[in-house]
Scaffold this active site. Structure first.
Site, PDB file in Angstrom:
ATOM      1  N   LYS A  23       0.842  -1.203   0.000  1.00  0.00           N
ATOM      2  CA  LYS A  23       0.000   0.000   0.000  1.00  0.00           C
ATOM      3  C   LYS A  23       0.879   1.256   0.000  1.00  0.00           C
ATOM      4  CE  LYS A  23      -1.645   1.631   4.050  1.00  0.00           C
ATOM      5  NZ  LYS A  23      -1.386   3.043   4.348  1.00  0.00           N
ATOM      6  N   ASN A  24       1.868   1.280   0.876  1.00  0.00           N
ATOM      7  CA  ASN A  24       2.658   2.500   1.032  1.00  0.00           C
ATOM      8  C   ASN A  24       3.646   2.748  -0.108  1.00  0.00           C
ATOM      9  OD1 ASN A  24       1.271   3.130   3.291  1.00  0.00           O
ATOM     10  ND2 ASN A  24       2.921   2.679   4.752  1.00  0.00           N
ATOM     11  N   ARG A  93      -4.189  10.358   5.152  1.00  0.00           N
ATOM     12  CA  ARG A  93      -2.977  11.113   5.450  1.00  0.00           C
ATOM     13  C   ARG A  93      -2.060  11.251   4.217  1.00  0.00           C
ATOM     14  NH1 ARG A  93       0.506  14.051   8.859  1.00  0.00           N
ATOM     15  NH2 ARG A  93       2.558  13.516   8.159  1.00  0.00           N
ATOM     16  N   CYS A 117      -4.884   8.135  10.018  1.00  0.00           N
ATOM     17  CA  CYS A 117      -4.939   7.408  11.290  1.00  0.00           C
ATOM     18  C   CYS A 117      -4.566   8.309  12.461  1.00  0.00           C
ATOM     19  CB  CYS A 117      -3.970   6.225  11.256  1.00  0.00           C
ATOM     20  SG  CYS A 117      -4.652   4.783  10.462  1.00  0.00           S
ATOM     21  N   ARG A 122       1.311  14.082  13.886  1.00  0.00           N
ATOM     22  CA  ARG A 122       1.601  13.962  12.459  1.00  0.00           C
ATOM     23  C   ARG A 122       1.564  15.298  11.717  1.00  0.00           C
ATOM     24  NH1 ARG A 122      -0.813   8.350  10.196  1.00  0.00           N
ATOM     25  NH2 ARG A 122       1.213   8.209   9.236  1.00  0.00           N
ATOM     26  N   PRO A 123       2.440  16.223  12.091  1.00  0.00           N
ATOM     27  CA  PRO A 123       2.472  17.511  11.387  1.00  0.00           C
ATOM     28  C   PRO A 123       3.073  17.365   9.980  1.00  0.00           C
ATOM     29  CG  PRO A 123       4.234  17.407  13.004  1.00  0.00           C
ATOM     30  CD  PRO A 123       3.469  16.131  13.131  1.00  0.00           C
ATOM     31  N   ASP A 125       5.176  19.968   8.727  1.00  0.00           N
ATOM     32  CA  ASP A 125       6.107  21.090   8.611  1.00  0.00           C
ATOM     33  C   ASP A 125       7.326  20.788   7.731  1.00  0.00           C
ATOM     34  OD1 ASP A 125       6.485  19.317  10.766  1.00  0.00           O
ATOM     35  OD2 ASP A 125       7.888  20.662  11.752  1.00  0.00           O
ATOM     36  N   ASP A 307       5.034   0.416  12.218  1.00  0.00           N
ATOM     37  CA  ASP A 307       3.784  -0.211  11.772  1.00  0.00           C
ATOM     38  C   ASP A 307       3.673  -1.673  12.228  1.00  0.00           C
ATOM     39  OD1 ASP A 307       3.116   2.143  10.604  1.00  0.00           O
ATOM     40  OD2 ASP A 307       3.153   1.449   8.538  1.00  0.00           O
ATOM     41  N   ARG A 399      -8.437  -0.220   5.206  1.00  0.00           N
ATOM     42  CA  ARG A 399      -7.610   0.792   4.546  1.00  0.00           C
ATOM     43  C   ARG A 399      -6.344   0.186   3.977  1.00  0.00           C
ATOM     44  NH1 ARG A 399      -7.308   6.276   7.854  1.00  0.00           N
ATOM     45  NH2 ARG A 399      -5.982   6.630   6.063  1.00  0.00           N
TER      46      ARG A 399
HETATM   47  C1  UD1 Z   1       4.751   6.813   6.658  1.00  0.00           C
HETATM   48  C2  UD1 Z   1       3.840   5.618   6.421  1.00  0.00           C
HETATM   49  C3  UD1 Z   1       3.309   5.088   7.738  1.00  0.00           C
HETATM   50  C4  UD1 Z   1       4.449   4.801   8.712  1.00  0.00           C
HETATM   51  C5  UD1 Z   1       5.387   5.999   8.829  1.00  0.00           C
HETATM   52  C6  UD1 Z   1       6.638   5.703   9.633  1.00  0.00           C
HETATM   53  C7  UD1 Z   1       2.948   6.080   4.214  1.00  0.00           C
HETATM   54  C8  UD1 Z   1       1.771   6.469   3.392  1.00  0.00           C
HETATM   55  N1  UD1 Z   1       2.769   6.039   5.551  1.00  0.00           N
HETATM   56  O1  UD1 Z   1       3.934   7.823   7.271  1.00  0.00           O
HETATM   57  O2  UD1 Z   1       2.571   3.901   7.491  1.00  0.00           O
HETATM   58  O3  UD1 Z   1       3.922   4.499   9.973  1.00  0.00           O
HETATM   59  O4  UD1 Z   1       5.809   6.442   7.524  1.00  0.00           O
HETATM   60  O5  UD1 Z   1       7.336   4.659   9.069  1.00  0.00           O
HETATM   61  O6  UD1 Z   1       4.003   5.778   3.692  1.00  0.00           O
HETATM   62  N2  UD1 Z   1       6.931  14.467  11.185  1.00  0.00           N
HETATM   63  C9  UD1 Z   1       7.006  15.797  11.534  1.00  0.00           C
HETATM   64  N3  UD1 Z   1       6.817  16.729  10.551  1.00  0.00           N
HETATM   65  C10 UD1 Z   1       6.580  16.392   9.255  1.00  0.00           C
HETATM   66  C11 UD1 Z   1       6.505  15.029   8.913  1.00  0.00           C
HETATM   67  C12 UD1 Z   1       6.694  14.087   9.903  1.00  0.00           C
HETATM   68  O7  UD1 Z   1       7.233  16.141  12.691  1.00  0.00           O
HETATM   69  O8  UD1 Z   1       6.430  17.283   8.420  1.00  0.00           O
HETATM   70  C13 UD1 Z   1       7.122  13.442  12.241  1.00  0.00           C
HETATM   71  C14 UD1 Z   1       5.872  12.601  12.474  1.00  0.00           C
HETATM   72  O9  UD1 Z   1       4.982  13.228  13.363  1.00  0.00           O
HETATM   73  C15 UD1 Z   1       6.464  11.347  13.036  1.00  0.00           C
HETATM   74  C16 UD1 Z   1       7.787  11.218  12.271  1.00  0.00           C
HETATM   75  O10 UD1 Z   1       8.077  12.507  11.768  1.00  0.00           O
HETATM   76  O11 UD1 Z   1       6.732  11.498  14.403  1.00  0.00           O
HETATM   77  C17 UD1 Z   1       7.773  10.225  11.140  1.00  0.00           C
HETATM   78  O12 UD1 Z   1       6.665  10.402  10.333  1.00  0.00           O
HETATM   79  P1  UD1 Z   1       6.701  10.141   8.769  1.00  0.00           P
HETATM   80  O13 UD1 Z   1       7.873   9.296   8.391  1.00  0.00           O
HETATM   81  O14 UD1 Z   1       6.508  11.431   8.063  1.00  0.00           O
HETATM   82  O15 UD1 Z   1       5.392   9.269   8.585  1.00  0.00           O
HETATM   83  P2  UD1 Z   1       4.446   9.330   7.354  1.00  0.00           P
HETATM   84  O16 UD1 Z   1       5.252   9.649   6.135  1.00  0.00           O
HETATM   85  O17 UD1 Z   1       3.247  10.144   7.671  1.00  0.00           O
END
Ligand code: UD1
Length: 422
Positions: A23-24, A93, A117, A122-123, A125, A307, A399
């Site tokens: 999926k990802n 997301r 989820c 999950r910001p 920034d 995950d 999902r």
């Molecule tokens: C992706 C996966 C999700 C998995 C996660 C971590 C997809 C569609 N989803 O989610 O299944 O659980 O990777 O392996 O591929 N963060 C910030 N600011 C940002 C972005 C992220 O602070 O702009 C933080 C998040 O809150 C979190 C960490 O960085 O604590 C990692 O998140 P991230 O790797 O971005 O997860 P996703 O890409 O949302």
């Protein structure tokens, strides 16, 4: 009508389960088809809710898609919009991935701040900062990110944390940025590597994916391609844990990309669980009477995947002793513990760590999926629990799991979907 899973546990499971495409990896691949108008054939895209949600957004943008026998065909020649509607974006997301793809391709995008989820703050920034470093102007208007760029200009971007989707967004945007885009502290997950391969096949000048630093030299044009999605490592991990849950189980998991699961496999081995190779990418899960407690700490790839954390927690409720599971990526990822304890588990959460005392027999009870992975983990606990477990909120599980009930029933699990007035 409320749909739920009703599970009769403790049935020994035997047979083969085949892992679907990831999926990802599919979600960014679908977005990447925006980067060059044309017809794409994506093999092994799983038919799961998140994928359909992304495809509905693609349709809104002007794309046409169809699932053929063994591939998904997407035609992006008629794209005529760069704005993602709130009703769809709020469901997923990963809709944030449209930001990088649309800004890359059209130098403009309107993408609502995403839903998804509820596993943490999950910001976004890093996504915003990275794109503005590439020259995009971004403002937030009524919950929508509105992005415009006269042109994108390559530069060095250092991510505070190796975020998966932020890396993917910047890779897509970087394909059309003038000069060189350098992404430092990039995520190295197999799904990021897959996107790198896809972009390269489309003609992008990109290297370094799978390592800490990714280099992209912008191009004027890319081309449409055909590609096969990698196997879903999280789904594979789910079924490996399923095989290990009861001593009597004889489950073979097929289409496992072993290289993508090094850390979880090491943890299974530490628990005394062995994976016997019974064919190319097929593994029979074997365990003895007892399993050993272990400590698990989630980390960016190649560390232990967040995950898979809930599945290992379920398995560790059956280990002889105390295990510590520490969640370092998302702050809300222990919401399922309360449900698991209602089934008889003995788990205490102290800050980022779940302390699991095993072995505890589990007994069926009504439980609620709190997010996609936690929901699937509760199904697994229901399968090794006495009596009947009812899992609510199964839309969350749908999902990300293709044919979940069918695959589980195929190895002898007693699980069915029922509907009732809510
Ligand atoms: C992706 C996966 C999700 C998995 C996660 C971590 C997809 C569609 N989803 O989610 O299944 O659980 O990777 O392996 O591929 N963060 C910030 N600011 C940002 C972005 C992220 O602070 O702009 C933080 C998040 O809150 C979190 C960490 O960085 O604590 C990692 O998140 P991230 O790797 O971005 O997860 P996703 O890409 O949302």
């Amino acid at each position: 009508m409320e749909r739920k899973y009703v599970i009769r546990g403790k049935k020994p499971l035997k047979g083969e389960i085949e892992v679907s495409g990831a999926k990802n990896a599919s979600l960014p691949a679908i977005c990447a088809t925006l980067l060059a108008p044309g017809i794409y054939k994506l093999k092994k895209v799983p038919k799961v809710r998140d994928v359909f949600c992304m495809l509905r957004i693609m349709e809104h943008l002007g794309a046409v898609y169809k699932f053929e026998k063994d591939y998904l065909k997407i035609d992006t020649t008629g794209i005529n919009r760069a704005s993602v509607p709130y009703e769809l974006a709020s469901q997923i997301r990963a809709s944030i991935l449209f930001l990088g793809a649309l800004v890359g391709a059209f130098k403009e995008a309107e993408v609502p701040l995403p839903g998804g989820c509820a596993i943490g703050k999950r910001p976004v920034d890093f996504h915003i900062r990275g794109l503005s470093q590439l020259g995009a102007e971004i403002k937030l208007d009524k919950g929508n990110l509105i992005v415009k760029a006269k042109k994108l200009k390559g530069t060095e971007i250092v991510l505070d944390f190796p975020s998966v989707t932020a890396t993917e967004n910047l890779m897509m945007a970087g394909c059309f940025a003038e000069g060189e885009t350098i992404i430092k502290n990039a995520a190295k997950e197999p799904e990021v590597v897959f996107l790198g391969e896809m972009l390269k096949k489309m003609g992008a000048n990109i290297k370094g994916y799978g390592e800490d630093t990714i280099y992209i030299k912008g191009k004027k044009k890319l081309k449409s391609i055909n590609i096969k999605i990698i196997p879903d490592r999280i789904e594979a991990g789910t079924y490996l844990v399923l095989g290990a849950l009861m001593e009597e189980n004889e489950v073979v998991v097929k289409n496992v990309e072993e290289e993508h699961l090094e850390t979880p496999i090491i943890k299974l081995e530490e628990m005394g669980i062995t994976l016997e190779k019974v064919g190319k990418n097929s593994f029979l899960v074997k365990r003895g009477k007892s399993i050993f407690p272990v400590n698990v700490m989630t980390a960016p790839y190649p560390g232990f995947p967040t995950d898979l954390q809930p599945f290992f927690a379920v398995l560790l409720t059956q280990a002889e002793g105390i295990s510590f599971v520490t969640e370092n990526i998302f702050e809300n990822r222990f919401l399922y513990v309360f449900e698991l304890n209602r089934m008889g588990a003995d788990i205490k959460v102290e800050e980022k760590t779940a302390i699991i005392k095993g072995p505890t027999p589990l007994t069926g009870s009504p439980v609620k999926a709190t997010d996609l992975r936690a929901g699937a983990a509760l199904v697994l606990s229901g399968l090794c629990a006495e009596n009947t477990t009812t899992v609510y909120n199964i839309e969350l599980i749908e999902r990300g799991y293709e044919n979940f009930v069918k695959k589980l029933s195929g190895v002898g699990a007693e699980i069915k979907v029922t509907e009732s007035e809510s």
